[in-house]
Motif scaffolding. Structure first.
Motif, PDB file in Angstrom:
ATOM      1  N   LEU A 108       0.831  -1.197   0.000  1.00 18.49           N
ATOM      2  CA  LEU A 108       0.000   0.000   0.000  1.00 18.49           C
ATOM      3  C   LEU A 108       0.874   1.258   0.000  1.00 18.49           C
ATOM      4  O   LEU A 108       0.611   2.216  -0.744  1.00 18.49           O
ATOM      5  N   LEU A 109       1.927   1.251   0.821  1.00 18.20           N
ATOM      6  CA  LEU A 109       2.839   2.399   0.845  1.00 18.20           C
ATOM      7  C   LEU A 109       3.554   2.554  -0.486  1.00 18.20           C
ATOM      8  O   LEU A 109       3.830   3.674  -0.936  1.00 18.20           O
ATOM      9  N   LEU A 110       3.844   1.423  -1.124  1.00 21.31           N
ATOM     10  CA  LEU A 110       4.488   1.484  -2.432  1.00 21.31           C
ATOM     11  C   LEU A 110       3.577   2.149  -3.455  1.00 21.31           C
ATOM     12  O   LEU A 110       4.036   2.952  -4.288  1.00 21.31           O
ATOM     13  N   LEU A 111       2.297   1.839  -3.396  1.00 22.00           N
ATOM     14  CA  LEU A 111       1.353   2.454  -4.326  1.00 22.00           C
ATOM     15  C   LEU A 111       1.148   3.933  -4.008  1.00 22.00           C
ATOM     16  O   LEU A 111       1.056   4.766  -4.907  1.00 22.00           O
ATOM     17  N   VAL A 112       1.070   4.263  -2.727  1.00 26.15           N
ATOM     18  CA  VAL A 112       0.866   5.651  -2.331  1.00 26.15           C
ATOM     19  C   VAL A 112       2.093   6.491  -2.650  1.00 26.15           C
ATOM     20  O   VAL A 112       2.007   7.646  -3.050  1.00 26.15           O
ATOM     21  N   GLY A 113       3.285   5.899  -2.457  1.00 28.00           N
ATOM     22  CA  GLY A 113       4.524   6.617  -2.737  1.00 28.00           C
ATOM     23  C   GLY A 113       5.005   7.494  -1.609  1.00 28.00           C
ATOM     24  O   GLY A 113       5.817   8.392  -1.822  1.00 28.00           O
ATOM     25  N   ASP A 114       4.539   7.236  -0.399  1.00 31.72           N
ATOM     26  CA  ASP A 114       4.955   8.059   0.735  1.00 31.72           C
ATOM     27  C   ASP A 114       4.913   7.204   1.996  1.00 31.72           C
ATOM     28  O   ASP A 114       4.035   6.354   2.156  1.00 31.72           O
ATOM     29  N   VAL A 115       5.897   7.444   2.864  1.00 30.83           N
ATOM     30  CA  VAL A 115       5.936   6.746   4.150  1.00 30.83           C
ATOM     31  C   VAL A 115       5.656   7.773   5.238  1.00 30.83           C
ATOM     32  O   VAL A 115       6.482   8.673   5.464  1.00 30.83           O
TER      33      VAL A 115
END
Length: 246
Positions: A108-115
């Motif tokens: 999910l973080l990979l898709l969002v592009g932000d941690v």
């Protein structure tokens, strides 16, 4: 008397009706017979009964095969769906659930592009942090190698001295490893995918260059083979990295 008769005959001739000229009769049947016959239309080649039946059976078989393929695809997809549903319903242990949850969160973080929260710290650590760490490894490797052994070429210098202490006790090529770490940090800091591609190409080049160097070092120093078997090439193991950080 003769003159009167002549005048009478001339007058009668003048008032007599002109003879009719009979027009020629055209024969339509004769004209049609004399005209050249029109070319007959080209008929499609007639198929025999067996050929017609064969074509019909072939077309029917093709359509049934297409329907069969679609049916097989649907059945296979339904089988996968049913199997996944059945597997998900199986009771799982705690670690198994944690692994799956972590995997889903990272995707999910990979898709969002932000941690969130730690994203800035990670960028600092993997960007400028790696640049500083790489430069430090390069400096340490240069100092431990010594001015007498230092050369940019793959072939070792004459009277080469085998180094197995200091930075060389953790990796066989600390200078190359530090260069790769610093280059990776620069790519992350500048958010440059093209730089990351160059880093990968640099890794391939340094891997080939170091292999050539090691063949020469094995020829000069027989003990290098044993050193090579127990020491990593570019990057230290996790245990050694923990020792370095301590």
């Amino acid at each position: 008397m003769k003159l009167r008769s002549a005048l009478f005959i001339a007058g009668a001739a003048a008032f007599a009706p002109a003879p009719r000229i009979k027009p020629p009769v055209l024969s339509l049947g004769a004209d049609l017979e004399e005209a050249p016959p029109a070319p007959a239309p080209l008929d499609a080649p007639e198929q025999s009964v067996d050929e017609v039946e064969t074509n019909m059976l072939s077309d029917f078989a093709s359509r049934m095969a297409a329907r069969g393929t679609e049916s097989n695809v649907r059945d296979a997809a339904q089988e996968y769906v049913d199997s996944v549903k059945s597997n998900v319903q199986v009771e799982q242990s705690g670690p198994s659930i944690v692994y799956v949850a972590g995997q889903a969160a990272l995707l999910l973080l990979l898709l969002v592009g932000d941690v969130p929260v730690v994203g800035g710290a990670i960028e600092t650590l993997l960007g400028p942090g790696l640049v500083v760490a790489g430069i430090g490894a390069i400096a340490k490797g240069v100092l431990d190698l010594g001015a007498g052994n230092l050369t940019p070429f793959a072939a070792p210098v004459e009277d080469n001295e085998l180094k197995t202490t200091g930075a060389f006790s953790y990796v066989r090529h600390p200078i190359y490893g530090g260069l790769l770490v610093a280059a990776t940090g620069l790519s992350v800091a500048t958010e440059s995918f093209q730089r990351l591609l160059v880093v990968f190409l640099l890794y391939l080049l340094l891997d080939a260059k170091s292999a050539y160097e090691e063949r020469e070092l094995e020829r000069i120093h027989p003990a290098y083979r044993a050193y090579k078997q127990v020491t990593p090439k570019f990057f230290p193991s996790f245990d050694e990295l923990d020792e370095i950080l301590d």
